[in-house]
Design an enzyme around this catalytic site. Structure first.
Site, PDB file in Angstrom:
ATOM      1  N   HIS A   1       0.927  -1.192  -0.015  1.00  0.00           N
ATOM      2  CA  HIS A   1      -0.147   0.035  -0.237  1.00  0.00           C
ATOM      3  C   HIS A   1       1.085   1.110   0.117  1.00  0.00           C
ATOM      4  CE1 HIS A   1      -3.678  -2.383   1.244  1.00  0.00           C
ATOM      5  NE2 HIS A   1      -2.631  -3.108   1.747  1.00  0.00           N
ATOM      6  N   PHE A   2       0.868   2.081  -1.056  1.00  0.00           N
ATOM      7  CA  PHE A   2       2.048   3.247  -1.190  1.00  0.00           C
ATOM      8  C   PHE A   2       1.071   4.311  -0.942  1.00  0.00           C
ATOM      9  CE2 PHE A   2       5.273   0.702  -3.538  1.00  0.00           C
ATOM     10  CZ  PHE A   2       5.852  -0.118  -2.573  1.00  0.00           C
ATOM     11  N   ARG A   3      -0.008   4.363  -0.742  1.00  0.00           N
ATOM     12  CA  ARG A   3      -0.885   5.697  -0.362  1.00  0.00           C
ATOM     13  C   ARG A   3      -0.996   6.895  -1.266  1.00  0.00           C
ATOM     14  NH1 ARG A   3      -2.841   2.247   3.518  1.00  0.00           N
ATOM     15  NH2 ARG A   3      -1.516   2.196   5.295  1.00  0.00           N
TER      16      ARG A   3
ATOM     17  N   ASN B   1      -6.939   0.816  -1.998  1.00  0.00           N
ATOM     18  CA  ASN B   1      -7.525   1.594  -1.023  1.00  0.00           C
ATOM     19  C   ASN B   1      -6.705   3.070  -0.691  1.00  0.00           C
ATOM     20  OD1 ASN B   1      -5.333  -0.051   0.108  1.00  0.00           O
ATOM     21  ND2 ASN B   1      -6.365   0.076   2.092  1.00  0.00           N
TER      22      ASN B   1
ATOM     23  N   HIS C   1      -9.127  -9.685   0.760  1.00  0.00           N
ATOM     24  CA  HIS C   1      -8.909  -9.751   2.235  1.00  0.00           C
ATOM     25  C   HIS C   1     -10.091 -10.351   3.014  1.00  0.00           C
ATOM     26  CE1 HIS C   1      -7.736  -6.884   5.960  1.00  0.00           C
ATOM     27  NE2 HIS C   1      -8.568  -7.839   6.280  1.00  0.00           N
TER      28      HIS C   1
ATOM     29  N   ASP D   1       2.456  -6.855   2.764  1.00  0.00           N
ATOM     30  CA  ASP D   1       1.417  -5.887   3.118  1.00  0.00           C
ATOM     31  C   ASP D   1       1.913  -4.776   3.807  1.00  0.00           C
ATOM     32  OD1 ASP D   1      -1.083  -5.199   3.768  1.00  0.00           O
ATOM     33  OD2 ASP D   1      -1.582  -6.498   5.568  1.00  0.00           O
TER      34      ASP D   1
ATOM     35  N   HIS E   1       1.900   3.897   8.180  1.00  0.00           N
ATOM     36  CA  HIS E   1       1.291   5.162   8.866  1.00  0.00           C
ATOM     37  C   HIS E   1       2.220   6.018   9.730  1.00  0.00           C
ATOM     38  CE1 HIS E   1      -2.884   3.557   8.074  1.00  0.00           C
ATOM     39  NE2 HIS E   1      -2.252   2.358   8.456  1.00  0.00           N
TER      40      HIS E   1
END
Length: 447
Positions: free
Chosen positions: A64-66, A96, A181, A306, A310
């Site tokens: 997840h690289f945001r 996401n 998921h 995964d 944050h």
């Protein structure tokens, strides 16, 4: 006659489909052109790999690289830099983000953002949602698309697919393997008061318990078998899920993570607090040992990190308001090499889990093995190097790892992407040159 290559790696220990051999490998035009004794050959770049082990390029099929929407904690440049520094040549990035990646325009936007900024090759998942089911079969075949991702447990935006009717409709829409998921949303809602009452992340594996994961996994596999759609169960964490999935391999492939193979509750929560908080949770040692048994038995097909960063400020919020997720793409290789050093798995099995496995189950074209005609992707490691993982080494924007201070044996020395060295001895080299990963079921566009 002297043969000219672009690159020759000499005297390395290569992990090939035919076994582990000490030999040379020659690269021309970004692909492997020769394997064997290249004593008489010359190359523009000639590198002695004596004492080093050359693995097929590692592929991390869950990150997840945001970007877009949360670039303060990661973006495509920083995330792929972390990948390259950790010996990873390719990544599948999750949908996401904000906005969620649920349209063809969103896939195109991410590919455009990655161009000239991504240090490694990349593909992007298309998130399934109730309002895009009619387009999934078409859009899953877009160039640079890793396939469809389903969240059966809480996520951002409109990405939650919690009921069987919607899930069945998603599975009927298309042909590529669907990554899922698996946490049962209804049970999560019922049990959230456990987390709120405890107010400490040690409650995380009790709130999101093994039954929550098992119920969702059983629902998914039942529907997949009814519909006839291949599925990939992400980050499997429990003994019960592994036992079930071992009986349903016809349609379901299995991922677990280095974190779940390494950390254990309750110790990790007492030591790390919310830094150990992820979904599904780190569970106790009984479950961790079951994951290792599943690796030994061949139930597990692939390892994904995964990677879900944050900031420390976000993690400092009181549980359960604190977000779930931790960094992982940069530490995948050293953590797993340490397990190799400790005898928990063999080098060839590691390669199957991180290179050949992803290529096989996702239909990646030209990657995943050291073989003539394949992309010249190599993860060069020193199996004897002893290093300490530190927060200072982490390239992710959030700047921390749950493995800070962990001493490991085995370390990535170089990352070679299609014949070009992008990392050597802890330094990024040149400019970002990552390209979209190619898939057999999502052919590149022409014209």
């Amino acid at each position: 006659m002297t043969v000219l290559f672009d690159l020759i790696l000499r005297h390395g220990t290569l992990v090939t489909p035919g076994g582990i051999v000490r030999t040379d490998v020659g690269v021309r035009d970004g692909r492997i052109a020769a394997i064997g004794d290249l004593f008489a050959a010359t190359a523009i770049e000639d590198v002695d790999m004596s004492g080093l082990t050359v693995l097929p390029g590692v592929i991390d099929s869950q990150v997840h690289f945001r970007e877009p929407g949360a670039e303060h904690k990661e973006d495509l440049e920083s995330g792929t830099a972390a990948a390259a520094l950790g010996g990873v040549v390719g990544v599948f990035e999750m949908p996401n983000t904000r906005p969620s990646t649920t349209t063809d325009e969103a896939i195109a936007d991410k590919l455009a953002r990655a161009r000239g900024r991504a240090w490694v090759d990349h593909a992007f998942y298309l998130g399934a949602a109730a309002d895009n089911i009619a387009h999934l079969a078409e859009w899953e075949r877009l160039p640079g698309c890793a396939g469809i991702k389903v969240f059966m447990g809480s996520s951002t935006g409109n990405l939650l697919v919690e009921d069987d009717a919607t899930l069945a409709a998603v599975l009927k829409a298309g042909t590529r393997r669907v990554a899922v998921h698996c946490e049962d949303e209804a049970r999560l809602r019922q049990r959230r008061t456990l987390a709120e009452a405890e107010g400490h992340p040690r409650a995380h594996p009790h709130w999101r318990d093994a039954e929550t994961a098992l119920i969702a996994t059983q629902r998914l596999v039942r529907l997949a078998e009814q519909v006839g759609r291949r599925v990939h169960v992400l980050h499997v964490t429990s003994a019960e899920e592994m036992a079930f999935l071992g009986q349903h391999k016809d349609w379901a492939t299995v991922e677990t993570t280095p974190q779940h193979l390494t950390l254990a509750a309750p110790e990790c929560y007492e030591r790390l607090g919310t830094l150990a908080q992820m979904n599904p949770p780190i569970r106790d040692a009984r479950h961790r040992e079951a994951l290792w048994t599943a690796i030994a038995g061949g139930i597990v097909d692939v390892l994904g990190s995964d990677h879900a960063p944050h900031t420390l400020a976000e993690k400092d919020q009181p549980y359960p308001a604190s977000p779930s997720g931790m960094t992982g793409v940069q530490t995948l290789v050293p953590i797993m090499l340490d397990h190799v050093a400790e005898g928990r798995l063999g080098l060839e099995r590691l390669v199957d889990l991180t290179s050949a496995g992803p290529a096989r189950i996702f239909g990646i074209a030209g990657k995943g093995r050291i073989a003539i005609g394949y992309d010249a992707d190599f993860t060069v490691v020193d199996l004897k190097a002893e290093r300490t993982i530190t927060n200072d080494w982490i390239a992710s924007r959030c700047g921390w790892t749950p493995f800070d201070g962990k001493r490991v044996t085995g370390w990535p020395i170089a990352t070679i992407l299609r014949g070009r060295t992008v990392m050597r001895d802890g330094q990024l080299l040149g400019q970002p040159g990552g390209e979209p990963i190619r898939f057999h079921e999502a052919p590149p566009s022409h014209g």
